[in-house]
Design a protein around this motif. Structure first.
Motif, PDB file in Angstrom:
ATOM      1  N   UNK A  63      29.440 -50.573   2.818  1.00  0.00           N
ATOM      2  CA  UNK A  63      28.348 -50.060   1.982  1.00  0.00           C
ATOM      3  C   UNK A  63      28.907 -49.371   0.743  1.00  0.00           C
ATOM      4  N   UNK A  64      28.349 -49.700  -0.398  1.00  0.00           N
ATOM      5  CA  UNK A  64      28.804 -49.081  -1.651  1.00  0.00           C
ATOM      6  C   UNK A  64      27.816 -48.048  -2.162  1.00  0.00           C
ATOM      7  N   UNK A  83      30.292 -44.286  -5.488  1.00  0.00           N
ATOM      8  CA  UNK A  83      31.568 -43.780  -6.008  1.00  0.00           C
ATOM      9  C   UNK A  83      32.502 -44.955  -6.257  1.00  0.00           C
ATOM     10  N   UNK A  84      32.571 -45.372  -7.487  1.00  0.00           N
ATOM     11  CA  UNK A  84      33.515 -46.449  -7.807  1.00  0.00           C
ATOM     12  C   UNK A  84      34.928 -45.887  -7.878  1.00  0.00           C
ATOM     13  N   UNK A  85      35.019 -44.544  -7.840  1.00  0.00           N
ATOM     14  CA  UNK A  85      36.320 -43.885  -7.921  1.00  0.00           C
ATOM     15  C   UNK A  85      36.306 -42.670  -6.992  1.00  0.00           C
ATOM     16  N   UNK A  86      37.444 -42.362  -6.388  1.00  0.00           N
ATOM     17  CA  UNK A  86      37.581 -41.157  -5.581  1.00  0.00           C
ATOM     18  C   UNK A  86      38.570 -40.238  -6.273  1.00  0.00           C
ATOM     19  N   UNK A  87      38.201 -38.999  -6.395  1.00  0.00           N
ATOM     20  CA  UNK A  87      38.991 -37.944  -7.037  1.00  0.00           C
ATOM     21  C   UNK A  87      38.797 -37.922  -8.547  1.00  0.00           C
ATOM     22  N   UNK A  88      39.230 -36.818  -9.110  1.00  0.00           N
ATOM     23  CA  UNK A  88      38.897 -36.511 -10.503  1.00  0.00           C
ATOM     24  C   UNK A  88      40.173 -36.146 -11.242  1.00  0.00           C
ATOM     25  N   UNK A  89      40.198 -36.445 -12.538  1.00  0.00           N
ATOM     26  CA  UNK A  89      41.424 -36.143 -13.288  1.00  0.00           C
ATOM     27  C   UNK A  89      41.483 -34.661 -13.655  1.00  0.00           C
ATOM     28  N   UNK A  90      40.379 -33.960 -13.517  1.00  0.00           N
ATOM     29  CA  UNK A  90      40.408 -32.517 -13.780  1.00  0.00           C
ATOM     30  C   UNK A  90      40.783 -31.779 -12.487  1.00  0.00           C
ATOM     31  N   UNK A  91      40.962 -30.485 -12.619  1.00  0.00           N
ATOM     32  CA  UNK A  91      41.430 -29.707 -11.477  1.00  0.00           C
ATOM     33  C   UNK A  91      40.626 -28.404 -11.395  1.00  0.00           C
ATOM     34  N   UNK A 117      25.734 -55.002  -6.791  1.00  0.00           N
ATOM     35  CA  UNK A 117      24.958 -55.688  -5.744  1.00  0.00           C
ATOM     36  C   UNK A 117      24.260 -54.663  -4.837  1.00  0.00           C
ATOM     37  N   UNK A 118      24.996 -53.621  -4.502  1.00  0.00           N
ATOM     38  CA  UNK A 118      24.435 -52.562  -3.646  1.00  0.00           C
ATOM     39  C   UNK A 118      23.247 -51.894  -4.314  1.00  0.00           C
ATOM     40  N   UNK A 119      23.366 -51.652  -5.605  1.00  0.00           N
ATOM     41  CA  UNK A 119      22.255 -51.019  -6.329  1.00  0.00           C
ATOM     42  C   UNK A 119      21.063 -51.979  -6.398  1.00  0.00           C
ATOM     43  N   UNK A 120      21.355 -53.247  -6.652  1.00  0.00           N
ATOM     44  CA  UNK A 120      20.274 -54.241  -6.758  1.00  0.00           C
ATOM     45  C   UNK A 120      19.492 -54.314  -5.448  1.00  0.00           C
ATOM     46  N   UNK A 121      20.220 -54.229  -4.333  1.00  0.00           N
ATOM     47  CA  UNK A 121      19.556 -54.256  -3.014  1.00  0.00           C
ATOM     48  C   UNK A 121      18.573 -53.104  -2.871  1.00  0.00           C
ATOM     49  N   UNK A 122      19.005 -51.910  -3.289  1.00  0.00           N
ATOM     50  CA  UNK A 122      18.137 -50.729  -3.155  1.00  0.00           C
ATOM     51  C   UNK A 122      16.919 -50.857  -4.070  1.00  0.00           C
ATOM     52  N   UNK A 123      17.134 -51.387  -5.256  1.00  0.00           N
ATOM     53  CA  UNK A 123      16.010 -51.575  -6.186  1.00  0.00           C
ATOM     54  C   UNK A 123      14.994 -52.537  -5.563  1.00  0.00           C
ATOM     55  N   UNK A 124      15.540 -53.556  -4.910  1.00  0.00           N
ATOM     56  CA  UNK A 124      14.669 -54.538  -4.267  1.00  0.00           C
ATOM     57  C   UNK A 124      13.912 -53.906  -3.090  1.00  0.00           C
ATOM     58  N   UNK A 125      14.598 -53.045  -2.352  1.00  0.00           N
ATOM     59  CA  UNK A 125      13.976 -52.382  -1.195  1.00  0.00           C
ATOM     60  C   UNK A 125      12.760 -51.559  -1.625  1.00  0.00           C
TER      61      UNK A 125
END
Lengths: 351, 284
Positions: A63-64, A83-91, A117-125
């Motif tokens: 699941x995305x 979250x297409x990314x985990x963690x942040x460049x700031x501190x 695709x995951x977002x499209x599914x939710x929009x469809x739901x």
């Protein structure tokens, strides 16, 4: 900036991965089977890794797009995050990520299509209804944009899916990619803001509040919806003074008609994350503050939280409409709702 | 404390000489050499010996977790020239196929390369990697003693495809000796990093005066340490001990400390300097 890039074997030849690797010609490139081999081992120290975080390029499975935590939202009924990314460049010292993850490396999932695709599914739901998607829960939405190009692709997707509403939460001034396209009405660029002194003390490596305000003003001028996120609100002796001045600065610079929403949230962190963070930074005054444990969360005492939220809420009402203000903790939402009922004003949208 | 692990006496000799290490007596099952906070163990060849030597050194020295561990030795490589020095970016145990990824946090500008630990000398060099016989054993056990950022493997290339694998003792020592400045630099940086973790992990003992005057249960001791730590962080100094008439028992002491803590004003933010807008900002 990046000395080491770990790449999953499955994405070594992926076009986005190849392009990202090209941006760091001096980095050591190390292949791995799955990113968890690098990211998840127990014997890691987040504080030490923050000195030289590596970039991990991976493929997202499963699941995305997930339901947003209860109480998280800015007026919509259906709220999700990704979250297409985990963690942040700031501190930022108050950030929960340092207590949640063992590693400070940045993980970027390069198969962006899975997220769309995951977002499209939710929009469809939720046929016929707007659906909100929050980016920037596990990372800063824009800070690594020059490297990932994720937002550029997301905007193209959003143009074709007007019922998908997206909040991009950030402290970054990397907004050039947004100006390559006409503003989208279903996107809110939301800036996290704290008083300048607080930012200077706790938001290490992040752009100053002044720079964030300049970026906000420019986005507004170019027609983008912007969000103001006063979260976390941190308690200190002079907090009233500091936040009053911050609100004045912000609303002087950002035109009212561009402001989509304003959120307020007191400092709060799951107990187990707080324990990890205080182990990493036992000498940090922030964590020796007047906190208490409530419902598996560490937060300020009810009285303290109530006072801060009431004060900030009252101050915000001097600058913006009540229906634009949202709060982010159960206690604060009740407070805000009660205050609005008493004042007989337009209802607060509880997030 | 910084711990060095080498396989051969020939590899150890230049390190022992340069760092003025002295053999620890009585000798145990592995020879150990020390100088102040620096220790070196000679493991013998192979990952099993190396893992055992790490355990031996851990128990022989302070047995403190989160100390620096550096594996130093010669290795073959498919391409990197003989005499070059490198840090392992990935350690693979050939026998099991498992891999580990030492996080890179040092500021030394060293070549980095994947390293494969084999059980027999590698003569074919099938991949563009370094080949040794110890690192996988070293890394698995050292990571039980310390956080992975402080566990590194540094190799000096001794052979390539077509080279003679039977090096003389003096040749091995010379390869190591020629890279002593890189070794010392890595040792210094690992040692500095371990101090960061050590300072964090072992808070100064603030409780002893209280423990002498009042009886605390185990949970009260934890609470005492937490309160004293928070007071120290918030005010920079601890209040004078209360009198025994003021606090009759441990519970009274804890209440007294809590009242001191809640009376402290919370001043978190530093005044904003004129350069605050231009401070060190992370670039992407």
């Amino acid at each position: 900036m990046i000395d080491t890039i770990y790449v999953e074997n499955a994405v070594v030849c992926h076009e986005r991965a190849v392009n990202m690797i090209k941006r760091f010609p001096d980095a050591a490139c190390v292949t791995c089977d799955r990113y968890q081999e690098v990211f998840n081992p127990k014997a890691q120290n987040f504080r030490l890794q923050k000195k030289k975080p590596a970039l991990i390029l991976a493929k997202k499975f499963g699941a995305t797009v997930l339901p947003a935590p209860k109480g998280y939202g800015i007026g919509g009924e259906h709220n999700y995050y990704f979250s297409h990314m985990l963690n942040c460049i700031y501190d930022c010292r108050y950030c929960f990520l340092q207590g949640m993850y063992r590693s400070a490396h940045y993980v970027v999932f390069v198969n962006y299509e899975r997220f769309f695709e995951g977002m499209a599914e939710k929009v469809k739901t939720h046929a016929g209804e707007d659906v909100w998607f929050f980016s920037g829960y596990d990372c800063d939405s824009l800070a690594l944009e020059p490297v990932t190009g994720f937002v550029r692709e997301l905007l193209a997707w959003l143009r074709r899916h007007p019922r998908a509403q997206v909040e991009l939460r950030t402290k970054s001034t990397q907004i050039r990619s947004l100006f390559e396209t006409a503003p989208l009405s279903n996107v809110v660029i939301a800036y996290s803001l704290t008083p300048a002194q607080t930012a200077a003390t706790f938001e290490h490596k992040a752009p100053s509040v002044e720079k964030r305000l300049a970026a906000l003003a420019e986005l507004a001028e170019r027609g983008w919806n912007v969000g103001l996120r006063f979260d976390p609100v941190l308690y200190e002796l002079r907090y009233q003074d500091l936040y009053q001045r911050l609100f004045e600065d912000v609303f002087d610079r950002v035109p009212q008609n561009s402001i989509h929403s304003v959120t307020l949230g007191p400092f709060r962190m799951p107990k187990s994350y707080f324990r990890n963070v205080t182990r990493l930074y036992p000498d940090e005054a922030l964590f020796a503050g007047p906190f208490e444990s409530r419902d598996k969360m560490i937060s300020y005492s009810k009285d303290c939280e109530q006072q801060m939220m009431s004060f900030c809420h009252d101050q915000l009402l001097r600058h913006t409409a009540a229906d634009k203000i949202f709060t982010c903790s159960p206690l604060s939402r009740d407070l805000a709702a009660n205050r609005v009922d008493r004042n007989d004003s337009v209802g607060i949208h509880n997030g | 404390m910084t711990n060095l692990v080498v396989a051969l006496q020939a590899e150890a000799r230049p390190i022992i000489e340069t760092l003025d290490l002295v053999q620890d007596r009585p000798a145990g099952i592995f020879p150990v050499y020390c100088n102040g906070d620096l220790s070196l163990v000679v493991s013998g060849i192979g990952r099993i010996h190396c893992a055992a030597a790490v355990t031996h050194l851990f128990h022989r020295t302070a047995q403190r977790v989160d100390q620096a561990w550096l594996n130093i030795g010669i290795a073959g490589h498919q391409q990197v020239p003989i005499g070059s020095v490198l840090l392992a970016s990935r350690i693979t145990e050939h026998a099991s196929g498992r891999s580990w990824y030492p996080p890179y946090v040092l500021d030394v500008k060293l070549l980095r390369s994947p390293l494969v630990t084999v059980d027999k000398p590698e003569r074919c060099y099938p991949d563009c990697c370094a080949y040794d016989m110890e690192a996988a054993g070293f890394y698995q056990i050292a990571c039980r003693c310390s956080t992975a950022e402080l566990v590194q493997s540094l190799k000096i290339i001794s052979d390539n495809p077509g080279s003679d694998l039977d090096l003389a003792v003096d040749e091995i020592s010379l390869l190591i000796a020629d890279q002593m400045s890189a070794i010392e630099s890595a040792v210094r940086q690992l040692s500095d990093l371990s101090h960061v973790v050590d300072t964090v992990r072992v808070p100064p003992d603030l409780s002893s005066l209280y423990l002498e005057q009042w009886h605390f249960t185990v949970s009260q001791r934890h609470r005492l340490a937490t309160l004293l730590g928070r007071l120290k962080v918030r005010s920079g100094q601890l209040p004078n001990l209360p009198g025994t008439s003021e606090c009759q028992d441990a519970r009274g002491v804890l209440r007294w400390l809590e009242s001191k803590l809640s009376a402290l004003p919370v001043n978190l933010s530093v005044p904003q300097g004129k350069d605050a807008a231009d401070r060190d900002e992370q670039q992407s």
